[in-house]
Design a protein around this motif. Structure first.
Motif, PDB file in Angstrom:
ATOM      1  N   VAL A 154       0.660  -1.084  -0.099  1.00  0.00           N
ATOM      2  CA  VAL A 154      -0.029  -0.008  -0.127  1.00  0.00           C
ATOM      3  C   VAL A 154       0.826   1.165  -0.113  1.00  0.00           C
ATOM      4  CG1 VAL A 154      -1.717   1.460   1.343  1.00  0.00           C
ATOM      5  CG2 VAL A 154      -1.961  -1.504   1.126  1.00  0.00           C
ATOM      6  N   ASP A 155       1.923   1.279   0.658  1.00  0.00           N
ATOM      7  CA  ASP A 155       2.875   2.230   0.820  1.00  0.00           C
ATOM      8  C   ASP A 155       3.445   2.686  -0.387  1.00  0.00           C
ATOM      9  OD1 ASP A 155       2.271   2.827   3.431  1.00  0.00           O
ATOM     10  OD2 ASP A 155       3.727   1.839   4.126  1.00  0.00           O
ATOM     11  N   LEU A 156       3.895   1.546  -1.032  1.00  0.00           N
ATOM     12  CA  LEU A 156       4.364   1.778  -2.487  1.00  0.00           C
ATOM     13  C   LEU A 156       3.391   2.509  -3.567  1.00  0.00           C
ATOM     14  CD1 LEU A 156       6.772  -1.485  -2.628  1.00  0.00           C
ATOM     15  CD2 LEU A 156       7.440   1.080  -2.576  1.00  0.00           C
ATOM     16  N   LEU A 157       2.067   1.880  -3.509  1.00  0.00           N
ATOM     17  CA  LEU A 157       1.162   2.284  -4.279  1.00  0.00           C
ATOM     18  C   LEU A 157       0.848   3.910  -4.078  1.00  0.00           C
ATOM     19  CD1 LEU A 157      -1.412  -0.643  -4.193  1.00  0.00           C
ATOM     20  CD2 LEU A 157      -0.245  -0.084  -6.006  1.00  0.00           C
ATOM     21  N   ILE A 158       0.905   4.412  -2.617  1.00  0.00           N
ATOM     22  CA  ILE A 158       0.656   5.770  -2.431  1.00  0.00           C
ATOM     23  C   ILE A 158       1.893   6.523  -3.081  1.00  0.00           C
ATOM     24  CG2 ILE A 158       0.500   7.354  -0.634  1.00  0.00           C
ATOM     25  CD1 ILE A 158      -0.518   5.286   1.123  1.00  0.00           C
ATOM     26  N   ALA A 159       2.938   5.956  -2.970  1.00  0.00           N
ATOM     27  CA  ALA A 159       4.281   6.735  -3.430  1.00  0.00           C
ATOM     28  C   ALA A 159       3.985   6.661  -5.130  1.00  0.00           C
ATOM     29  CB  ALA A 159       5.514   5.888  -3.179  1.00  0.00           C
ATOM     30  N   LEU A 160       3.724   5.585  -5.725  1.00  0.00           N
ATOM     31  CA  LEU A 160       3.622   5.718  -7.115  1.00  0.00           C
ATOM     32  C   LEU A 160       2.292   6.680  -7.417  1.00  0.00           C
ATOM     33  CD1 LEU A 160       3.631   1.713  -8.084  1.00  0.00           C
ATOM     34  CD2 LEU A 160       5.320   3.276  -8.408  1.00  0.00           C
ATOM     35  N   GLY A 161       1.277   6.636  -6.865  1.00  0.00           N
ATOM     36  CA  GLY A 161       0.388   7.565  -7.282  1.00  0.00           C
ATOM     37  C   GLY A 161       0.738   9.182  -6.663  1.00  0.00           C
ATOM     38  N   SER A 162       1.551   9.287  -5.871  1.00  0.00           N
ATOM     39  CA  SER A 162       1.963  10.634  -5.700  1.00  0.00           C
ATOM     40  C   SER A 162       3.055  11.082  -6.878  1.00  0.00           C
ATOM     41  CB  SER A 162       2.957  10.654  -4.423  1.00  0.00           C
ATOM     42  OG  SER A 162       1.744  10.799  -3.195  1.00  0.00           O
TER      43      SER A 162
END
Length: 265
Positions: A65-73
């Motif tokens: 989830v944290d990586l998905l958030i970073a990718l989204g950012s």
């Protein structure tokens, strides 16, 4: 349509939606919709550095989830940068690309490497160095492919995707709180980050539309509705008048998305 014309007339949000859906299968062209160039107020480096922090502080305890958030950012920053380029503010665009690479990509690079996911920081750097509309368009699509490959390589569950969308919307709420005051722009960079986060989150929701899980459809319908309301309330990253969106509206959207995701496994 020539590539330089495409970059002027294509909304980054449309590019993201099409590219995320088809990048891994080799999507190389995008649909174009009419847009108009605007003058853009100059943005100070201190504002951009301050706004960068919002995109790098989200942690949930779930690495995917944290990586998905970073990718989204990263996605959000690319949208802001591409729009500034469209509005002929190359300096502002490059700074957004730099933030995406230095402040968001670099901290998560070891985690991507540990999962044997392909690096795409050089693609972002190519965006920073691009000197023509054609180079920008090509570099942008390459980075979007990198984002899609990383996202697919993580193999997230619908619940993890929704958790990341929830957090992206929360980041947008924070940025709206810092970027707006009584419907007026207080900090353009924070507002643009909120705009990019919402459009990015909405594009990610669209990738769940083909899920065979019967619980997913009502969840994404509810999440999409909440995000669409925000998009309507903040339709442009360089607004000319009052903004209908508020931090409270985005917080309410977060709660809607959280409730919608509760049914997912």
């Amino acid at each position: 349509m020539k590539q330089d014309e495409q970059i002027r007339h294509t909304r980054p949000a449309v590019w993201i939606a099409f590219a995320l859906a088809g990048a891994v299968s080799g999507l190389g062209t995008t649909s174009a919709i009419a847009g108009s160039a605007k003058g853009l107020p100059p943005q100070g480096a201190d504002e951009l550095v301050l706004a960068a922090a919002t995109a790098t502080q989200a942690t949930t305890g779930d690495e995917i989830v944290d990586l998905l958030i970073a990718l989204g950012s990263i996605d959000a920053r690319l949208q802001a940068g591409m729009t500034l380029y469209q509005y002929k503010d190359r300096k502002g665009a490059i700074e957004h690309f730099r933030i995406a690479r230095k402040d968001v990509y670099t901290p998560m690079a070891p985690q991507l490497q540990a999962r044997n996911l392909p690096a795409f920081d050089e693609g972002i750097r190519a965006l920073e160095m691009a000197s023509s509309p054609g180079q920008v368009a090509g570099a942008y699509l390459n980075v979007v492919r990198g984002l899609a490959m990383a996202r697919n390589g993580l193999a997230p569950s619908p619940k993890q995707i929704m958790a990341a969308v929830e957090m992206q919307t929360s980041l947008a709420a924070q940025s709206l709180g810092k970027g707006l005051k009584e419907g007026q722009i207080k900090n353009m960079v924070h507002y643009q980050n909120a705009w990019g986060q919402i459009l990015s989150a909405r594009a990610v929701i669209s990738t769940l539309e083909t899920s065979s899980d019967p619980a997913v459809k009502p969840a994404i319908t509810a999440a999409a509705s909440a995000l669409d309301d925000l998009i309507i309330a903040m339709p442009d990253p360089v607004p000319e008048g009052p903004i209908d969106a508020t931090e409270e509206m985005a917080v309410a959207a977060v709660e809607q998305i959280k409730t919608a995701a509760a049914a997912l496994q």
